[in-house]
Write an enzyme that holds these catalytic residues in place. Structure first.
Site, PDB file in Angstrom:
ATOM      1  CG  ASP A 103      -3.946   4.828  13.459  1.00 48.90           C
ATOM      2  OD1 ASP A 103      -3.861   5.937  12.922  1.00 48.90           O
ATOM      3  OD2 ASP A 103      -3.718   3.769  12.861  1.00 48.90           O
TER       4      ASP A 103
ATOM      5  CD  GLU B  91      -7.068   4.289   8.721  1.00 44.70           C
ATOM      6  OE1 GLU B  91      -6.619   3.522   7.872  1.00 44.70           O
ATOM      7  OE2 GLU B  91      -6.424   5.239   9.182  1.00 44.70           O
TER       8      GLU B  91
ATOM      9  CG  ASP C 257      -5.521   8.366   7.689  1.00 47.77           C
ATOM     10  OD1 ASP C 257      -5.207   7.814   8.761  1.00 47.77           O
ATOM     11  OD2 ASP C 257      -5.211   7.898   6.582  1.00 47.77           O
TER      12      ASP C 257
ATOM     13  CB  ILE D 290      -1.025   7.656  12.002  1.00 47.72           C
ATOM     14  CG1 ILE D 290      -0.904   8.211  13.419  1.00 47.72           C
ATOM     15  CG2 ILE D 290       0.377   7.422  11.429  1.00 47.72           C
ATOM     16  CD1 ILE D 290      -0.102   7.310  14.362  1.00 47.72           C
ATOM     17  CG  ASP D 291      -2.301   9.258   4.945  1.00 52.74           C
ATOM     18  OD1 ASP D 291      -2.455   8.063   4.645  1.00 52.74           O
ATOM     19  OD2 ASP D 291      -2.193  10.172   4.110  1.00 52.74           O
TER      20      ASP D 291
ATOM     21  CB  THR E  25       1.000   3.020   9.392  1.00 50.04           C
ATOM     22  OG1 THR E  25       0.875   2.112   8.294  1.00 50.04           O
ATOM     23  CG2 THR E  25      -0.377   3.538   9.760  1.00 50.04           C
TER      24      THR E  25
ATOM     25  CG  HIS F 263       0.222   2.025  -0.285  1.00 49.04           C
ATOM     26  ND1 HIS F 263       0.770   2.757   0.741  1.00 49.04           N
ATOM     27  CD2 HIS F 263      -0.379   0.966   0.293  1.00 49.04           C
ATOM     28  CE1 HIS F 263       0.510   2.157   1.893  1.00 49.04           C
ATOM     29  NE2 HIS F 263      -0.181   1.065   1.644  1.00 49.04           N
TER      30      HIS F 263
ATOM     31  CB  SER G 151       1.467  10.211   4.488  1.00 52.18           C
ATOM     32  OG  SER G 151       2.310  11.349   4.383  1.00 52.18           O
TER      33      SER G 151
ATOM     34  CE  LYS H 133       2.053   9.595  -2.180  1.00 51.38           C
ATOM     35  NZ  LYS H 133       2.225   8.982  -0.850  1.00 51.38           N
TER      36      LYS H 133
ATOM     37  NE  ARG I 198      -3.465   5.610  -3.095  1.00 47.16           N
ATOM     38  CZ  ARG I 198      -2.900   5.297  -1.935  1.00 47.16           C
ATOM     39  NH1 ARG I 198      -1.808   5.912  -1.559  1.00 47.16           N
ATOM     40  NH2 ARG I 198      -3.432   4.387  -1.139  1.00 47.16           N
TER      41      ARG I 198
ATOM     42  CG  ASP J 259      -6.200   7.065   2.577  1.00 51.57           C
ATOM     43  OD1 ASP J 259      -5.670   7.448   3.634  1.00 51.57           O
ATOM     44  OD2 ASP J 259      -6.486   5.880   2.347  1.00 51.57           O
TER      45      ASP J 259
END
Length: 356
Positions: A48, A71, A143, A145-146, A148, A238, A262, A265, A279, A292
């Site tokens: 990150d 982030e 972001d 590393i979306d 993790t 999530h 992440s 999608k 979501r 995000d």
């Protein structure tokens, strides 16, 4: 063909590609070879910080007036107790920044063998991500590393960068190092970058040669209930997956959901690897972060889709670092989106009736 944001797009693709190379290196060096812990030396922390240092260094050189909503900040890296972690991050970031130039990159962006940075310069670059966002002006969202947990499993994660101007996402770039180039060949080549500029379409290019390989134009195909399936988060924390099952039943969906971590999608949706991304909020209090969803939303819209909250209202990227009160996120092709929103409304009514 419009050339609006052409320079920003070229720089963003280069920054995301380099960050993808870095994060893949972190996985191969640290995740595969070290015992995973959640302390400050965990591979996610290293990746990150290092990736944010790289991307922010490039943006500072190319668009120095643009703030960044990121982030991470570097406060935890500045003390004596963080020396080992800081040295590792500096080493990784400099390895990435000083790698030879490839097609489409320029030395004045802070890239190439002579462009190493000091520790203080890299920590300052990380701290550029502390901007609070807002309604007016330009800013980037990042972001590094979306996803993790997907990253740690060697599955899907993404490096996500977007440019917002006056609360509207104008450019989105998402790097997916582990995503198959073609969903039809899941065992085939992996590594894609997805790019969209508002009004100019959505495209996929190979991670290995994003500037020189011919781009593939993306368009969400029409779906029927027989071909439709839902894209969902892997992590139950999530998204409310039980609610998604209810929505799928109302829609008449028979295919099982595709679950991945992440903003990959959004990328899968944009190229037709699933018909709708849901979501839904899992509880009261959590607010979705703009980083995000910013790049994924413009990608899907430019591929012919619609992205809203579960009430059918546009996402608002001008509220600060979050999207405000959480009504979930729904992304789908134009023909499907209204049906999904109607199904969500019916599913909510069923849940409320069942609770009484």
């Amino acid at each position: 063909m419009s050339t609006a944001y052409a320079a920003e797009k070229q720089v963003a693709v280069a920054a995301v590609r380099r960050a993808c190379v870095l994060t893949a290196s972190v996985f191969n060096k640290l995740v595969k070879q070290e015992t995973l812990t959640k302390d400050d030396k965990s591979p996610v922390t290293v990746g990150d910080y290092s990736a944010q240092a790289v991307v922010n260094t490039i943006l500072a050189r190319t668009f120095p007036e643009d703030p960044i909503v990121g982030e991470e900040d570097a406060a935890d890296l500045r003390g004596d107790s963080a020396t080992a972690l800081r040295e590792r991050i500096v080493q990784l970031a400099n390895e990435t920044l000083t790698a030879p130039l490839v097609d489409g990159e320029k030395e004045e962006w802070g890239l190439g063998p002579s462009q190493g940075q000091t520790a203080d310069q890299l920590l300052d670059a990380i701290d550029r991500g502390s901007y609070g966002g807002g309604r007016t002006g330009r800013f980037w969202t990042l972001d590094p590393i979306d996803g993790t947990k997907g990253f740690l499993r060697g599955e899907q994660y993404a490096v996500c960068l977007a440019l917002v101007a006056d609360a509207r996402v104008e450019l989105g770039v998402i790097g997916c190092p582990n995503l198959p180039v073609s969903a039809a060949d899941p065992a085939g080549p992996r590594g894609c970058i997805f790019v969209a500029v508002r009004g100019q379409g959505a495209y996929q290019v190979p991670l290995a040669a994003p500037h020189s390989a011919p781009p593939t134009r993306l368009a969400i195909p029409a779906f029927t209930t027989e071909t439709l399936n839902l894209l969902e988060s892997v992590e139950k924390a999530h998204a409310k997956l039980s609610f998604n099952e209810r929505v799928a039943r109302i829609l008449g969906v028979t295919r099982p959901p595709t679950r991945m971590d992440s903003q990959a999608k959004y990328c899968a949706l944009a190229r037709g690897d699933g018909g709708a991304y849901l979501r839904m909020p899992t509880g009261v209090g959590y607010r979705e972060k703009i980083w995000d969803h910013a790049p994924g939303s413009v990608l899907v819209e430019e591929a012919g889709g619609v992205v809203t909250d579960s009430r059918g209202k546009q996402l608002d990227f001008g509220l600060g670092r979050t999207l405000g009160e959480n009504y979930g996120v729904v992304a789908a092709g134009k023909e499907v989106h209204d049906k999904v929103i109607a199904a969500i409304k019916q599913a909510r009514a069923e849940e409320e009736a069942h609770a009484q």
